[in-house]
Design a protein around this motif. Structure first.
Motif, PDB file in Angstrom:
ATOM      1  N   GLN A  88       0.809  -1.149  -0.056  1.00 16.83           N
ATOM      2  CA  GLN A  88       0.063   0.119  -0.054  1.00 16.83           C
ATOM      3  C   GLN A  88       0.878   1.291   0.075  1.00 16.83           C
ATOM      4  O   GLN A  88       0.354   2.362  -0.360  1.00 16.83           O
ATOM      5  CB  GLN A  88      -0.993   0.090   1.314  1.00 16.83           C
ATOM      6  N   VAL A  89       2.103   1.056   0.202  1.00 17.11           N
ATOM      7  CA  VAL A  89       2.912   2.363   0.766  1.00 17.11           C
ATOM      8  C   VAL A  89       3.973   2.602  -0.600  1.00 17.11           C
ATOM      9  O   VAL A  89       4.644   1.988  -0.974  1.00 17.11           O
ATOM     10  CB  VAL A  89       3.566   1.760   1.968  1.00 17.11           C
ATOM     11  N   VAL A  90       3.851   4.080  -0.543  1.00 16.61           N
ATOM     12  CA  VAL A  90       5.142   4.663  -1.436  1.00 16.61           C
ATOM     13  C   VAL A  90       5.654   5.814  -0.591  1.00 16.61           C
ATOM     14  O   VAL A  90       4.747   6.490   0.270  1.00 16.61           O
ATOM     15  CB  VAL A  90       4.670   5.072  -2.988  1.00 16.61           C
ATOM     16  N   HIS A  91       6.809   6.297  -0.784  1.00 25.48           N
ATOM     17  CA  HIS A  91       7.280   7.235  -0.216  1.00 25.48           C
ATOM     18  C   HIS A  91       6.820   8.510  -0.721  1.00 25.48           C
ATOM     19  O   HIS A  91       6.445   8.640  -1.905  1.00 25.48           O
ATOM     20  CB  HIS A  91       8.942   7.212  -0.498  1.00 25.48           C
ATOM     21  N   GLY A  92       6.339   9.514   0.156  1.00 24.90           N
ATOM     22  CA  GLY A  92       5.780  10.850  -0.085  1.00 24.90           C
ATOM     23  C   GLY A  92       6.785  12.056  -0.276  1.00 24.90           C
ATOM     24  O   GLY A  92       6.936  12.641  -1.094  1.00 24.90           O
ATOM     25  N   SER A 146       7.397  11.477   5.025  1.00 28.25           N
ATOM     26  CA  SER A 146       6.086  11.057   5.087  1.00 28.25           C
ATOM     27  C   SER A 146       5.946   9.784   4.080  1.00 28.25           C
ATOM     28  O   SER A 146       6.683   9.640   3.131  1.00 28.25           O
ATOM     29  CB  SER A 146       5.219  12.115   4.276  1.00 28.25           C
ATOM     30  N   ILE A 147       5.114   9.072   4.334  1.00 28.83           N
ATOM     31  CA  ILE A 147       4.571   7.908   3.373  1.00 28.83           C
ATOM     32  C   ILE A 147       3.168   7.992   2.950  1.00 28.83           C
ATOM     33  O   ILE A 147       2.409   8.379   3.725  1.00 28.83           O
ATOM     34  CB  ILE A 147       4.817   6.465   4.154  1.00 28.83           C
ATOM     35  N   ARG A 194      15.347  -3.505   1.596  1.00 28.34           N
ATOM     36  CA  ARG A 194      14.872  -4.821   0.765  1.00 28.34           C
ATOM     37  C   ARG A 194      13.543  -4.611   0.311  1.00 28.34           C
ATOM     38  O   ARG A 194      13.086  -5.862   0.138  1.00 28.34           O
ATOM     39  CB  ARG A 194      15.486  -5.958   1.778  1.00 28.34           C
ATOM     40  N   ASN A 195      12.788  -3.698   0.256  1.00 23.49           N
ATOM     41  CA  ASN A 195      11.542  -3.617  -0.203  1.00 23.49           C
ATOM     42  C   ASN A 195      11.277  -4.379  -1.396  1.00 23.49           C
ATOM     43  O   ASN A 195      11.793  -4.107  -2.303  1.00 23.49           O
ATOM     44  CB  ASN A 195      10.786  -2.369  -0.165  1.00 23.49           C
ATOM     45  N   PRO A 196      10.358  -5.509  -1.639  1.00 29.22           N
ATOM     46  CA  PRO A 196      10.605  -6.413  -2.903  1.00 29.22           C
ATOM     47  C   PRO A 196       9.794  -5.628  -3.850  1.00 29.22           C
ATOM     48  O   PRO A 196      10.238  -5.980  -5.119  1.00 29.22           O
ATOM     49  CB  PRO A 196       9.796  -7.659  -2.530  1.00 29.22           C
ATOM     50  N   LEU A 197       9.209  -4.426  -3.706  1.00 34.32           N
ATOM     51  CA  LEU A 197       8.649  -3.612  -4.902  1.00 34.32           C
ATOM     52  C   LEU A 197       9.975  -3.149  -5.814  1.00 34.32           C
ATOM     53  O   LEU A 197       9.653  -2.913  -6.794  1.00 34.32           O
ATOM     54  CB  LEU A 197       8.243  -2.361  -4.125  1.00 34.32           C
ATOM     55  N   GLY A 206       1.896  -6.838  -8.557  1.00 36.74           N
ATOM     56  CA  GLY A 206       0.784  -7.048  -7.728  1.00 36.74           C
ATOM     57  C   GLY A 206       0.656  -5.476  -6.975  1.00 36.74           C
ATOM     58  O   GLY A 206      -0.637  -5.260  -6.798  1.00 36.74           O
ATOM     59  N   ALA A 207       1.327  -4.753  -6.856  1.00 33.76           N
ATOM     60  CA  ALA A 207       1.308  -3.306  -6.315  1.00 33.76           C
ATOM     61  C   ALA A 207       0.855  -2.562  -7.492  1.00 33.76           C
ATOM     62  O   ALA A 207       0.719  -1.294  -7.010  1.00 33.76           O
ATOM     63  CB  ALA A 207       2.673  -2.933  -5.810  1.00 33.76           C
TER      64      ALA A 207
END
Length: 288
Positions: A88-92, A146-147, A194-197, A206-207
């Motif tokens: 659900q998360v990306v860097h803001g 922020s995220i 190590r975020n698999p994204l 999937g994201a």
């Protein structure tokens, strides 16, 4: 609800104690593409990022990543009052302010807290602040980030503030490009993210992305390095603060175009990718 602002806002996070050496500094700079252009390996200015001698310097953005530099698991999201997951998360946005040049080795502790949770309707934005101090208690740097959490807005909370950095209506004082290497994300993930994204094609799809994407903090560091080289004679010690907002996705193999202006004792800049898509916006370098 997955995010409870009444619990999250003001919550203190577990302090992070960490150490680093010149080897970590070198790996970080290499992950940002330092010494990747022909001739860089014999250029004294470029070697200030990649040779562990008396001239080695540290980009201030290193302070953002060094607390988790030696982690090998995907980044945890165990934030008080926040039941969210990595997909659900990306860097803001990200900001770092240094008290002085970051040492090439040392030990410090980062204390952190959640300062705000904003409701953007289709998403939530969670803000954190932190202070890194040496073993003697001396403040070394501050971070604010922020995220962006997809699918977790809509509870009627504050939308937060919105400020944009105005760019001068004139030609840029520096206009540079940087070609993101196909393996850049795979190299940069060795700096503790190590975020698999950023590495696993199936996870990225999937994201909602066509392929693994470059870490936002890698783009952030590349932009700082390129602007430091182009407008500050490669002297990282002249940078006291660096802020930017992540506004687009960068894929390995694409080209970043970075424009910078010296304006009122600071540098303001923009960074786009490919056909002009925004990558990092509201960029400000505060100078010593």
């Amino acid at each position: 609800m997955p995010i409870d602002p009444s619990v999250a806002i003001g919550a203190e996070l577990e302090p992070l104690s960490f150490s680093w050496t010149s080897s970590d500094v070198l790996l970080y700079h290499l992950g940002l593409g330092a010494s990747s252009r022909p001739g860089d390996q014999v250029d004294p200015a470029s070697l200030r990022y990649t040779l562990d001698d008396a001239a080695l310097q540290v980009l201030p953005s290193f302070g953002v990543v060094v607390p988790t530099f030696h982690m090998t698991d995907p980044p945890p999201l165990d934030l008080p009052g926040c039941d969210i997951n990595l997909a659900q998360v990306v860097h803001g946005a990200q900001e770092v302010t240094v008290s002085g040049p970051i040492p090439t080795s040392g030990t410090a502790t980062l204390t952190r807290r959640i300062t705000d949770v904003w409701d953007k309707g289709s998403a939530a934005i969670i803000w954190q602040e932190g202070v890194a101090r040496s073993e003697a208690g001396t403040e070394l740097w501050r971070v604010r980030s922020s995220i962006f959490v997809k699918g977790e807005g809509g509870w009627g909370g504050s939308r937060g503030e919105s400020t944009a950095v105005a760019l001068p209506d004139r030609a840029a004082d520096a206009a540079v490009t940087y070609s993101v290497a196909p393996n850049q994300a795979l190299l940069y993930r060795l700096c503790g993210d190590r975020n698999p994204l950023h590495a696993d094609p199936a996870f990225a799809k999937g994201a909602g992305f066509p392929a693994p994407i470059l870490h936002g903090l890698c783009t952030y560091g590349i932009v700082l390095r390129e602007l430091t080289d182009a407008l500050l004679d490669g002297d990282a010690s002249r940078v006291r603060g660096f802020a930017g907002r992540f506004t687009g996705v960068v894929l390995p193999g694409e080209t970043l175009s970075i424009n910078g202006w010296l304006e009122d004792g600071r540098i303001v800049a923009s960074a786009t990718v490919g056909d002009g898509r925004p990558a990092l916006s509201d960029i400000v370098l505060t100078l010593a």
